[in-house]
Design an enzyme around this catalytic site. Structure first.
Site, PDB file in Angstrom:
ATOM      1  N   ASP A 115      -6.818   5.499  -2.840  1.00  0.00           N
ATOM      2  CA  ASP A 115      -6.637   5.933  -1.535  1.00  0.00           C
ATOM      3  C   ASP A 115      -6.043   7.417  -1.705  1.00  0.00           C
ATOM      4  O   ASP A 115      -6.582   8.382  -0.849  1.00  0.00           O
ATOM      5  CB  ASP A 115      -5.259   5.033  -0.810  1.00  0.00           C
ATOM      6  CG  ASP A 115      -4.670   5.922   0.469  1.00  0.00           C
ATOM      7  OD1 ASP A 115      -5.431   5.743   1.338  1.00  0.00           O
ATOM      8  OD2 ASP A 115      -3.801   6.734   0.197  1.00  0.00           O
TER       9      ASP A 115
ATOM     10  N   LYS B  20      -8.997   9.190   7.200  1.00  0.00           N
ATOM     11  CA  LYS B  20      -9.524   8.661   5.784  1.00  0.00           C
ATOM     12  C   LYS B  20      -8.977   7.527   5.254  1.00  0.00           C
ATOM     13  O   LYS B  20      -7.876   7.370   5.253  1.00  0.00           O
ATOM     14  CB  LYS B  20      -9.738   9.805   4.687  1.00  0.00           C
ATOM     15  CG  LYS B  20      -8.388  10.516   4.357  1.00  0.00           C
ATOM     16  CD  LYS B  20      -7.341  10.264   3.667  1.00  0.00           C
ATOM     17  CE  LYS B  20      -7.328   9.147   2.505  1.00  0.00           C
ATOM     18  NZ  LYS B  20      -6.260   8.898   1.790  1.00  0.00           N
TER      19      LYS B  20
ATOM     20  N   ILE C 197       1.338   8.886   8.221  1.00  0.00           N
ATOM     21  CA  ILE C 197       0.564  10.010   8.585  1.00  0.00           C
ATOM     22  C   ILE C 197       0.505  10.503   9.982  1.00  0.00           C
ATOM     23  O   ILE C 197       0.397  11.663  10.241  1.00  0.00           O
ATOM     24  CB  ILE C 197      -0.893   9.577   8.028  1.00  0.00           C
ATOM     25  CG1 ILE C 197      -1.632  11.208   7.777  1.00  0.00           C
ATOM     26  CG2 ILE C 197      -1.706   8.930   8.748  1.00  0.00           C
ATOM     27  CD1 ILE C 197      -0.832  12.035   6.882  1.00  0.00           C
TER      28      ILE C 197
HETATM   29  P1  NAP Z   1       1.531   3.330   7.169  1.00  0.00           P
HETATM   30  O1  NAP Z   1       2.692   4.313   7.098  1.00  0.00           O
HETATM   31  O2  NAP Z   1       1.530   2.112   6.752  1.00  0.00           O
HETATM   32  O3  NAP Z   1       0.921   3.481   8.769  1.00  0.00           O
HETATM   33  C1  NAP Z   1      -0.054   2.559   9.199  1.00  0.00           C
HETATM   34  C2  NAP Z   1       0.330   2.255  10.518  1.00  0.00           C
HETATM   35  O4  NAP Z   1      -0.478   1.717  11.094  1.00  0.00           O
HETATM   36  C3  NAP Z   1       1.631   1.395  10.831  1.00  0.00           C
HETATM   37  O5  NAP Z   1       2.655   1.862  11.513  1.00  0.00           O
HETATM   38  C4  NAP Z   1       1.078  -0.049  11.023  1.00  0.00           C
HETATM   39  O6  NAP Z   1       1.958  -0.975  11.771  1.00  0.00           O
HETATM   40  C5  NAP Z   1       0.130   0.390  11.865  1.00  0.00           C
HETATM   41  N1  NAP Z   1      -0.946  -0.559  12.346  1.00  0.00           N
HETATM   42  C6  NAP Z   1      -1.766  -1.733  11.258  1.00  0.00           C
HETATM   43  N2  NAP Z   1      -2.569  -2.217  12.162  1.00  0.00           N
HETATM   44  C7  NAP Z   1      -2.690  -1.900  13.417  1.00  0.00           C
HETATM   45  C8  NAP Z   1      -3.190  -2.266  14.591  1.00  0.00           C
HETATM   46  N3  NAP Z   1      -4.184  -3.235  14.379  1.00  0.00           N
HETATM   47  N4  NAP Z   1      -2.984  -1.523  15.679  1.00  0.00           N
HETATM   48  C9  NAP Z   1      -1.973  -0.561  15.689  1.00  0.00           C
HETATM   49  N5  NAP Z   1      -1.369  -0.104  14.696  1.00  0.00           N
HETATM   50  C10 NAP Z   1      -1.638  -0.600  13.488  1.00  0.00           C
HETATM   51  O7  NAP Z   1       0.229   4.122   6.457  1.00  0.00           O
HETATM   52  P2  NAP Z   1      -0.038   5.819   6.626  1.00  0.00           P
HETATM   53  O8  NAP Z   1       0.327   6.379   5.136  1.00  0.00           O
HETATM   54  O9  NAP Z   1       0.200   6.264   7.580  1.00  0.00           O
HETATM   55  O10 NAP Z   1      -1.526   5.796   6.325  1.00  0.00           O
HETATM   56  C11 NAP Z   1      -2.548   5.250   7.281  1.00  0.00           C
HETATM   57  C12 NAP Z   1      -3.879   6.087   7.096  1.00  0.00           C
HETATM   58  O11 NAP Z   1      -3.846   7.253   6.931  1.00  0.00           O
HETATM   59  C13 NAP Z   1      -4.378   5.446   5.625  1.00  0.00           C
HETATM   60  O12 NAP Z   1      -5.911   5.126   5.867  1.00  0.00           O
HETATM   61  C14 NAP Z   1      -4.123   6.759   4.673  1.00  0.00           C
HETATM   62  O13 NAP Z   1      -5.295   6.614   3.737  1.00  0.00           O
HETATM   63  C15 NAP Z   1      -4.331   7.602   5.549  1.00  0.00           C
HETATM   64  N6  NAP Z   1      -3.599   8.941   5.360  1.00  0.00           N
HETATM   65  C16 NAP Z   1      -2.301   8.851   4.699  1.00  0.00           C
HETATM   66  C17 NAP Z   1      -1.803  10.014   4.468  1.00  0.00           C
HETATM   67  C18 NAP Z   1      -0.125   9.825   3.932  1.00  0.00           C
HETATM   68  O14 NAP Z   1       0.359  10.867   3.411  1.00  0.00           O
HETATM   69  N7  NAP Z   1       0.524   8.821   4.039  1.00  0.00           N
HETATM   70  C19 NAP Z   1      -2.369  11.126   4.311  1.00  0.00           C
HETATM   71  C20 NAP Z   1      -3.641  11.183   4.609  1.00  0.00           C
HETATM   72  C21 NAP Z   1      -4.215  10.069   5.140  1.00  0.00           C
HETATM   73  P3  NAP Z   1       2.869  -2.076  11.228  1.00  0.00           P
HETATM   74  O15 NAP Z   1       3.471  -1.413   9.865  1.00  0.00           O
HETATM   75  O16 NAP Z   1       3.961  -2.495  12.214  1.00  0.00           O
HETATM   76  O17 NAP Z   1       1.628  -2.988  10.935  1.00  0.00           O
END
Ligand code: NAP
Length: 309
Positions: free
Chosen positions: A168, A90, A14
């Site tokens: 989610d 979120k 995201i």
């Molecule tokens: P993601 O692709 O798994 O990305 C999460 C990132 O956070 C990863 O790069 C991870 O790094 C990093 N991370 C984890 N723990 C951390 C820490 N303590 N310090 C710094 N970085 C850390 O997940 P995402 O899809 O972007 O989703 C993240 C959030 O955004 C969720 O709450 C989701 O509900 C929300 N969201 C997502 C979307 C979507 O379309 N994907 C849309 C709206 C909102 P590592 O992998 O190296 O651990």
């Protein structure tokens, strides 16, 4: 006032798809650093932890937390204690109580806390709210179905406790429903379908009602293999409203009108965050998360076949 010196924490899907373009497109924000487990290879300094960024001497006014929800609270507490304004992706936390704690810290320190709900800024949502405000609601149906392998590949955190599973994406529908429906509603029944090898549900059915006794149903399923469906249908005394929220586009169908528009959700979120900071206030609505928590409280758990990616 100069631009808000800004750091992105958690550079995953995201952050790359939405936050970076929205920040680049908003002159109120100046991206000065990123915090991520791995080097995200951006044009700004990178730190493995927020502590390391704070120790670096780089001046930061605000952060966005784009990590999985399970680690959001600890990072938000740290950021607020450093006097930073905080934008929460979120869901705003893994529990309701932890979000209340954050709100109290933000208030005590005079910092802005923004619990963002991006789907509320989708095209047609405000029009839907205005249209429904003048009508009698008869029934509401929410259908949120997508292929988890396509939309959440490799996201182990989403299956772990606190990751919400199918809620989610489902919480996005609830963020819209709590915004556009004129009356508060509450869950009356829930069934959660949990793969035998996971903590979080792969599918769920939730029934809600409002104070007038209007029936609402919500069906979420990650086992969908065809095209995704992200639809909210509201039957009223004056015809049916259907809001379909796709990635990059939303479509609102009313009895005699059609409203479609491109995705401006994150541009609108960052404009809102800048406004909140300028006004010295917070925006922390936990209503969508409360409904998810209630579904988990009420939910009958049915074990289904293990999910293997
Ligand atoms: P993601 O692709 O798994 O990305 C999460 C990132 O956070 C990863 O790069 C991870 O790094 C990093 N991370 C984890 N723990 C951390 C820490 N303590 N310090 C710094 N970085 C850390 O997940 P995402 O899809 O972007 O989703 C993240 C959030 O955004 C969720 O709450 C989701 O509900 C929300 N969201 C997502 C979307 C979507 O379309 N994907 C849309 C709206 C909102 P590592 O992998 O190296 O651990």
């Amino acid at each position: 006032m100069g631009a808000i010196r800004f750091a992105l924490i958690g550079v995953g899907k995201i952050a790359r798809d939405q936050h970076l373009p929205a920040i680049a497109g908003n002159p109120d924000f100046d991206l000065v650093a990123a915090v991520s487990h791995h080097d995200p290879e951006l044009d700004v300094p990178w730190f493995a932890t927020l502590d390391a960024l704070m120790a670096s001497g780089i001046a930061v006014d605000a952060v966005a937390l784009c990590t999985p929800p399970q680690v959001r609270h600890a990072l938000a507490v740290q950021a607020l204690h450093h006097g930073l304004h905080v934008f929460l992706e979120k869901p705003p936390g893994a529990t309701l109580a932890e979000v209340e704690t954050l709100r109290a810290i933000a208030d005590a320190r005079g910092r802005t806390l923004f619990a963002s709900w991006h789907s509320r800024y989708a095209a047609g949502v405000d029009l839907a709210k205005a249209w429904l405000a003048e009508r009698q609601i008869r029934a509401v149906r929410i259908v949120w179905r997508e292929d988890v392998r396509e939309w959440h590949p490799g996201q182990e955190w989403i299956w772990q406790a606190g990751g919400l599973g199918v809620f989610d994406p489902g919480i996005n529908a609830l963020s819209i429903a709590t915004h556009i429906l004129p009356q508060p509603f509450h869950a009356t029944q829930a069934v959660l379908y949990v793969p035998a090898n996971r903590d979080a549900p792969i599918a769920a059915d939730v029934a809600f009602t409002d104070v007038s006794g209007t029936q609402m149903s919500m069906n979420m399923d990650w086992r969908e293999t065809g095209a995704p469906t992200w639809d909210i249908t509201v039957e009223t005394d004056d015809g049916t409203l259907r809001l379909s929220v796709a990635i990059g586009h939303a479509r609102l169908v009313l009895p005699h009108a059609l409203h479609e528009g491109p995705d401006r959700e994150y541009a609108a979120l960052y404009a809102r965050f800048a406004r909140l900071i300028a006004d010295g206030i917070s925006d922390v609505d936990v209503a969508p998360l409360r409904h998810v928590a209630d579904a988990f409280l009420l939910g009958q758990r049915r074990l289904v076949e293990p999910f293997v990616e």
